[in-house]
Design a protein around this motif. Structure first.
Motif, PDB file in Angstrom:
ATOM      1  N   GLN A   1      -6.241   2.273   5.657  1.00  0.00           N
ATOM      2  CA  GLN A   1      -5.597   2.479   4.359  1.00  0.00           C
ATOM      3  C   GLN A   1      -5.615   3.924   3.878  1.00  0.00           C
ATOM      4  OE1 GLN A   1      -7.152   0.329   1.014  1.00  0.00           O
ATOM      5  NE2 GLN A   1      -9.285   0.844   1.415  1.00  0.00           N
TER       6      GLN A   1
ATOM      7  N   TRP B   1       0.012 -13.431   4.335  1.00  0.00           N
ATOM      8  CA  TRP B   1       1.109 -13.780   5.258  1.00  0.00           C
ATOM      9  C   TRP B   1       0.559 -14.557   6.467  1.00  0.00           C
ATOM     10  CZ3 TRP B   1       6.288 -13.080   4.465  1.00  0.00           C
ATOM     11  CH2 TRP B   1       6.685 -12.163   3.506  1.00  0.00           C
TER      12      TRP B   1
ATOM     13  N   ASN C   1      -7.757  -6.478   1.511  1.00  0.00           N
ATOM     14  CA  ASN C   1      -8.487  -5.820   2.609  1.00  0.00           C
ATOM     15  C   ASN C   1      -9.967  -5.650   2.272  1.00  0.00           C
ATOM     16  OD1 ASN C   1      -8.768  -3.495   1.060  1.00  0.00           O
ATOM     17  ND2 ASN C   1      -7.201  -2.336   2.133  1.00  0.00           N
ATOM     18  N   GLY C   2     -10.698  -5.063   3.212  1.00  0.00           N
ATOM     19  CA  GLY C   2     -12.143  -4.914   3.045  1.00  0.00           C
ATOM     20  C   GLY C   2     -12.520  -3.714   2.184  1.00  0.00           C
TER      21      GLY C   2
ATOM     22  N   ALA D   1       2.443   1.492   7.790  1.00  0.00           N
ATOM     23  CA  ALA D   1       1.614   1.584   9.000  1.00  0.00           C
ATOM     24  C   ALA D   1       2.455   1.637  10.280  1.00  0.00           C
ATOM     25  CB  ALA D   1       0.662   0.394   9.047  1.00  0.00           C
TER      26      ALA D   1
ATOM     27  N   GLU E   1       9.476  -6.789  -3.801  1.00  0.00           N
ATOM     28  CA  GLU E   1       8.248  -7.316  -3.205  1.00  0.00           C
ATOM     29  C   GLU E   1       8.346  -8.844  -3.058  1.00  0.00           C
ATOM     30  OE1 GLU E   1       5.388  -6.437  -1.713  1.00  0.00           O
ATOM     31  OE2 GLU E   1       4.899  -8.571  -1.746  1.00  0.00           O
TER      32      GLU E   1
ATOM     33  N   THR F   1       0.837  -1.204   0.000  1.00  0.00           N
ATOM     34  CA  THR F   1       0.000   0.000   0.000  1.00  0.00           C
ATOM     35  C   THR F   1       0.875   1.260   0.000  1.00  0.00           C
ATOM     36  OG1 THR F   1      -1.474  -1.333   1.380  1.00  0.00           O
ATOM     37  CG2 THR F   1      -2.006   1.009   1.164  1.00  0.00           C
ATOM     38  N   SER F   2       1.807   1.336   0.915  1.00  0.00           N
ATOM     39  CA  SER F   2       2.639   2.543   1.035  1.00  0.00           C
ATOM     40  C   SER F   2       3.775   2.539   0.026  1.00  0.00           C
ATOM     41  CB  SER F   2       3.281   2.624   2.425  1.00  0.00           C
ATOM     42  OG  SER F   2       2.372   2.334   3.423  1.00  0.00           O
TER      43      SER F   2
ATOM     44  N   THR G   1      -1.320  -5.336   1.363  1.00  0.00           N
ATOM     45  CA  THR G   1      -2.572  -5.633   2.051  1.00  0.00           C
ATOM     46  C   THR G   1      -3.767  -4.975   1.363  1.00  0.00           C
ATOM     47  OG1 THR G   1      -1.326  -5.941   4.086  1.00  0.00           O
ATOM     48  CG2 THR G   1      -3.673  -5.563   4.338  1.00  0.00           C
TER      49      THR G   1
ATOM     50  N   VAL H   1     -12.671  -0.699   2.620  1.00  0.00           N
ATOM     51  CA  VAL H   1     -13.346   0.439   3.254  1.00  0.00           C
ATOM     52  C   VAL H   1     -12.449   1.672   3.151  1.00  0.00           C
ATOM     53  CG1 VAL H   1     -14.267   1.337   5.421  1.00  0.00           C
ATOM     54  CG2 VAL H   1     -14.471  -1.114   4.883  1.00  0.00           C
TER      55      VAL H   1
ATOM     56  N   ARG I   1      -3.855 -11.065   9.414  1.00  0.00           N
ATOM     57  CA  ARG I   1      -3.693 -11.211   7.970  1.00  0.00           C
ATOM     58  C   ARG I   1      -2.978  -9.997   7.381  1.00  0.00           C
ATOM     59  NH1 ARG I   1      -5.830 -15.840   7.165  1.00  0.00           N
ATOM     60  NH2 ARG I   1      -7.498 -16.518   8.554  1.00  0.00           N
TER      61      ARG I   1
ATOM     62  N   VAL J   1      13.391  -9.554   0.971  1.00  0.00           N
ATOM     63  CA  VAL J   1      14.484  -8.762   1.562  1.00  0.00           C
ATOM     64  C   VAL J   1      14.815  -9.352   2.928  1.00  0.00           C
ATOM     65  CG1 VAL J   1      15.173  -6.492   2.423  1.00  0.00           C
ATOM     66  CG2 VAL J   1      13.835  -6.689   0.303  1.00  0.00           C
TER      67      VAL J   1
ATOM     68  N   HIS K   1     -10.654   3.467   8.922  1.00  0.00           N
ATOM     69  CA  HIS K   1      -9.798   2.307   8.695  1.00  0.00           C
ATOM     70  C   HIS K   1      -8.450   2.836   8.257  1.00  0.00           C
ATOM     71  CE1 HIS K   1     -13.178  -0.805   8.435  1.00  0.00           C
ATOM     72  NE2 HIS K   1     -13.701   0.332   8.852  1.00  0.00           N
TER      73      HIS K   1
HETATM   74  P1  FDA Z   1       1.267  -3.571   3.231  1.00  0.00           P
HETATM   75  O1  FDA Z   1       0.989  -4.842   3.917  1.00  0.00           O
HETATM   76  O2  FDA Z   1       0.256  -3.054   2.286  1.00  0.00           O
HETATM   77  O3  FDA Z   1       2.628  -3.679   2.411  1.00  0.00           O
HETATM   78  C1  FDA Z   1       3.764  -4.378   2.857  1.00  0.00           C
HETATM   79  C2  FDA Z   1       4.362  -5.113   1.667  1.00  0.00           C
HETATM   80  O4  FDA Z   1       5.667  -5.533   2.007  1.00  0.00           O
HETATM   81  C3  FDA Z   1       3.583  -6.361   1.287  1.00  0.00           C
HETATM   82  O5  FDA Z   1       3.340  -6.353  -0.107  1.00  0.00           O
HETATM   83  C4  FDA Z   1       4.516  -7.496   1.679  1.00  0.00           C
HETATM   84  O6  FDA Z   1       4.388  -8.657   0.893  1.00  0.00           O
HETATM   85  C5  FDA Z   1       5.871  -6.852   1.531  1.00  0.00           C
HETATM   86  N1  FDA Z   1       6.916  -7.450   2.343  1.00  0.00           N
HETATM   87  C6  FDA Z   1       6.882  -7.769   3.653  1.00  0.00           C
HETATM   88  N2  FDA Z   1       8.055  -8.265   4.054  1.00  0.00           N
HETATM   89  C7  FDA Z   1       8.867  -8.249   2.970  1.00  0.00           C
HETATM   90  C8  FDA Z   1      10.204  -8.626   2.759  1.00  0.00           C
HETATM   91  N3  FDA Z   1      10.964  -9.097   3.751  1.00  0.00           N
HETATM   92  N4  FDA Z   1      10.726  -8.495   1.518  1.00  0.00           N
HETATM   93  C9  FDA Z   1       9.982  -8.000   0.498  1.00  0.00           C
HETATM   94  N5  FDA Z   1       8.696  -7.615   0.660  1.00  0.00           N
HETATM   95  C10 FDA Z   1       8.151  -7.734   1.881  1.00  0.00           C
HETATM   96  N6  FDA Z   1      -7.922  -0.890   5.864  1.00  0.00           N
HETATM   97  C11 FDA Z   1      -8.873  -0.098   5.354  1.00  0.00           C
HETATM   98  O7  FDA Z   1      -8.666   1.110   5.276  1.00  0.00           O
HETATM   99  N7  FDA Z   1     -10.063  -0.595   4.952  1.00  0.00           N
HETATM  100  C12 FDA Z   1     -10.369  -1.920   5.058  1.00  0.00           C
HETATM  101  O8  FDA Z   1     -11.453  -2.353   4.676  1.00  0.00           O
HETATM  102  C13 FDA Z   1      -9.387  -2.768   5.596  1.00  0.00           C
HETATM  103  N8  FDA Z   1      -9.637  -4.079   5.735  1.00  0.00           N
HETATM  104  C14 FDA Z   1      -8.618  -4.941   6.019  1.00  0.00           C
HETATM  105  C15 FDA Z   1      -8.840  -6.314   5.917  1.00  0.00           C
HETATM  106  C16 FDA Z   1      -7.780  -7.194   6.076  1.00  0.00           C
HETATM  107  C17 FDA Z   1      -8.009  -8.678   5.943  1.00  0.00           C
HETATM  108  C18 FDA Z   1      -6.489  -6.688   6.388  1.00  0.00           C
HETATM  109  C19 FDA Z   1      -5.337  -7.639   6.573  1.00  0.00           C
HETATM  110  C20 FDA Z   1      -6.273  -5.338   6.530  1.00  0.00           C
HETATM  111  C21 FDA Z   1      -7.335  -4.444   6.334  1.00  0.00           C
HETATM  112  N9  FDA Z   1      -7.145  -3.065   6.384  1.00  0.00           N
HETATM  113  C22 FDA Z   1      -8.138  -2.242   5.948  1.00  0.00           C
HETATM  114  C23 FDA Z   1      -5.853  -2.484   6.782  1.00  0.00           C
HETATM  115  C24 FDA Z   1      -5.032  -1.923   5.622  1.00  0.00           C
HETATM  116  O9  FDA Z   1      -5.281  -2.610   4.429  1.00  0.00           O
HETATM  117  C25 FDA Z   1      -3.544  -2.002   5.984  1.00  0.00           C
HETATM  118  O10 FDA Z   1      -3.353  -1.332   7.208  1.00  0.00           O
HETATM  119  C26 FDA Z   1      -2.644  -1.345   4.943  1.00  0.00           C
HETATM  120  O11 FDA Z   1      -2.899  -1.843   3.666  1.00  0.00           O
HETATM  121  C27 FDA Z   1      -1.182  -1.579   5.313  1.00  0.00           C
HETATM  122  O12 FDA Z   1      -0.345  -0.918   4.412  1.00  0.00           O
HETATM  123  P2  FDA Z   1       1.233  -0.987   4.556  1.00  0.00           P
HETATM  124  O13 FDA Z   1       1.796  -0.190   3.452  1.00  0.00           O
HETATM  125  O14 FDA Z   1       1.608  -0.640   5.945  1.00  0.00           O
HETATM  126  O15 FDA Z   1       1.613  -2.529   4.387  1.00  0.00           O
END
Ligand code: FDA
Length: 569
Positions: free
Chosen positions: A551, A63, A93-94, A539, A36, A15-16, A89, A96, A81, A239, A549
């Motif tokens: 995102q 994961w 995600n949902g 995050a 990734e 996401t970020s 994620t 929202v 998750r 990584v 939420h």
């Molecule tokens: P994000 O998880 O998106 O990115 C991290 C990336 O790094 C992943 O692609 C991962 O594979 C990669 N990675 C990790 N370790 C690595 C490594 N060692 N080497 C290479 N790559 C690596 N929010 C919302 O606003 N509305 C909603 O409806 C929902 N619903 C929801 C449902 C579910 C099931 C989940 C799990 C989460 C939500 N959320 C949500 C939360 C929201 O989606 C979430 O907080 C953000 O997408 C997180 O974004 P990040 O950029 O922090 O991490």
């Protein structure tokens, strides 16, 4: 694939990470590499289906992190998750799309993050957004969807709107009337995305309204730009850790990766390494690289490069429960109704609840600090808890979120206290980067968190006793009055809640943006303290839980981070 030298390496194409990579690669002379661990899910129906929430769970793109058995949360382990795919994620995600309350983002500044307030972040919510106005879509006629154009961006990459599976049979109006008929009414909120979330509303999602498919970070920020010759993505590449330059400064010069064929190699970055691996991975990558608490690192034979003991601390998540009721109508469409009650609306005796909580804050702070060996300090926690108390009892932020989802002949509800006080942590458990970390969110560590969860459940029971909803619904099927009596107190609810909750999948704050002296890991430019060129943008940096939420706030933070990084070029 190009093995040339990159200016920036972004660890995690989620996401970020994709926001930052997109914005940095707008500069043609800058080479950006995104690494990734997952693959492409562009054509994965478990991702694209707007009614497919949950289909990706337990598949190779989840994961599915496991927590420790939760001491205060029923003694059971939880699954947290997170997406393992380009788009992270946002692909599971949902969908929202709900932001935060103005005062909550202002609290980031009050906690010591100069310039991080609602006024400064609001333009970045809009910058990322491509709002799809509902009046353009006739399938939304009669759905009750409303919005305020002043709160939305129309030219950004991320499509936000409603899907063609949104119910349009007048249910929204009946829900609204029910909320008005409560003893303490909850008003209709025309658009909760302008910083005032209190009330009942129909929220938008990250969907492509035209195509009726999920919008995720890759569809928004990567695929339309994939022909940029300076934007590189390596998929299925893990990584393992950062690599450091020799010398006095703590400067990263690249990352060690394991490629899909199993080969381990080093990739160089001449400017910066940006960690965007998510709140349960970025802190662990820092630890694997020697940045963290020396006592923890030395246990696994990792030499300390930088002593920042709070790496991995401050973990905050929410707990999600549900109540179910029979529906007298059968629904085969989806609907997205949310209510956000304030403390005054949720707690019948909110002044007494507030006073009692205020008295407990020093004990809460001491308990959290002692649980992590005083790595986070009770005096700092107490100040942050007071900020949180002020948000709840003075600024009137939503204290719970209640989602209502008609599904077949059932009314499903989900609910959670918006801002739990409990704080846990995540730490590596081996020097081997493939070994799972130890994740302990400490769900329900502090009793206010259970109380908020109980009051939200009671509030839902109230809704289903109130007309017109009372006549539209049948029996409560879960937990049911024989399991939790109508008169049950917190004790009576506790077993049901603690045996049936799940993670709300909103982990944050494990490399918190805060002043270093109060436990921060990154500064206001999201740079890790003591390093010259390592940032965290995901995050992990969000210092306090947001209502709404995550995102939307994470997209906005990443948009702002990209601007900060560009200004420093
Ligand atoms: P994000 O998880 O998106 O990115 C991290 C990336 O790094 C992943 O692609 C991962 O594979 C990669 N990675 C990790 N370790 C690595 C490594 N060692 N080497 C290479 N790559 C690596 N929010 C919302 O606003 N509305 C909603 O409806 C929902 N619903 C929801 C449902 C579910 C099931 C989940 C799990 C989460 C939500 N959320 C949500 C939360 C929201 O989606 C979430 O907080 C953000 O997408 C997180 O974004 P990040 O950029 O922090 O991490």
């Amino acid at each position: 694939r190009s093995d040339s030298n990159y200016d920036y390496i972004v660890v995690g194409g989620g996401t970020s990470g994709l926001v930052v990579a997109n914005r940095l690669s707008e500069q043609e002379n800058i080479n950006v590499l995104v690494i990734e661990a997952g693959g492409s899910v562009y054509n994965n129906p478990n991702v694209t289906d707007t009614l497919g929430y949950g289909k990706a769970f337990g598949t190779e793109i989840d994961w599915a992190y496991k927590t420790t058995d939760q001491e205060y949360g029923g003694g059971i382990s939880q699954t947290v998750r997170a997406g393992k795919a380009l788009g992270g994620t946002s692909t599971i995600n949902g969908m929202v799309y709900l932001r935060a309350q103005t005062a909550q983002i202002d609290a980031w500044e009050a906690a010591g993050n100069k310039g991080w307030n609602w006024k400064n972040l609001f333009p970045y919510f809009k910058k990322g957004e491509q709002f799809q106005s509902p009046e353009k879509y006739s399938f939304l006629d009669g759905s009750g969807v409303t919005y305020d154009p002043a709160y939305h961006g129309f030219n950004g990459p991320l499509k936000v709107g409603w899907s063609s599976t949104q119910l349009n049979d007048g249910l929204a109006q009946k829900m609204n009337t029910t909320y008005q008929n409560l003893d303490v009414p909850v008003q209709f909120n025309k658009d909760p995305n302008g910083g005032d979330m209190i009330g009942y509303s129909l929220y938008p999602k990250t969907v492509d309204s035209e195509l009726n498919i999920r919008e995720d970070a890759a569809r928004a920020y990567y695929y339309p730009y994939q022909n940029r010759t300076n934007l590189h993505v390596w998929l299925n590449t893990h990584v393992n850790k950062l690599t450091w330059k020799d010398g006095k400064d703590v400067t990263a010069d690249g990352v060690e990766v394991t490629l899909s064929n199993g080969t381990t190699t080093v990739v160089k970055a001449s400017r910066e390494v940006i960690l965007a691996a998510g709140a349960l991975k970025s802190p662990v990558l820092l630890e694997l690289s020697g940045v963290g608490n020396p006592d923890i690192l030395s246990k696994y034979g990792i030499e300390t490069k930088l002593n920042i003991p709070t790496v991995g601390e401050n973990l905050q998540d929410q707990m999600n429960n549900g109540l179910q009721f029979d529906a007298k109508t059968s629904y085969n469409m989806s609907a997205d109704y949310v209510s956000y009650p304030s403390a005054a609306q949720l707690f019948s005796n909110h002044t007494a609840v507030g006073n009692e909580l205020l008295r407990k804050l020093p004990a809460y702070a001491a308990k959290v600090a002692s649980a992590n060996g005083n790595i986070t300090k009770a005096r700092d926690l107490q100040r942050f808890f007071k900020i949180q108390w002020d948000l709840i009892f003075k600024a009137g932020i939503p204290v719970a979120e209640i989602l209502l989802e008609p599904s077949g002949t059932t009314y499903d509800t989900e609910y959670w206290g918006s801002v739990p006080f409990s704080r846990g942590n995540v730490h590596l458990s081996s020097a081997d980067p493939t070994v799972a970390a130890t994740i302990d969110p400490k769900y329900f560590m502090l009793d206010f968190d259970l109380h908020a969860q109980v009051e939200a459940a009671r509030f839902i029971r109230e809704i289903f006793k109130t007309e017109p909803f009372a006549s539209m619904s049948g029996a409560e099927t879960s937990p049911g009055l024989s399991t939790v009596a109508a008169t049950a107190g917190d004790e009576g609810w506790s077993d049901f809640i603690k045996q049936n909750y799940r993670s709300n999948f909103h982990p944050i704050s494990t490399t918190a943006m805060l002043p270093k002296e109060v436990g921060g890991v990154v500064d206001t430019s999201l740079k890790v303290y003591g390093t010259s060129n390592v940032r965290v943008v995901d995050a992990s940096v969000v210092p306090f839980q947001v209502c709404g939420h995550l995102q939307s706030t994470i997209y906005a933070v990443a948009e702002r981070a990209a601007d900060i990084i560009k200004k420093q070029l």
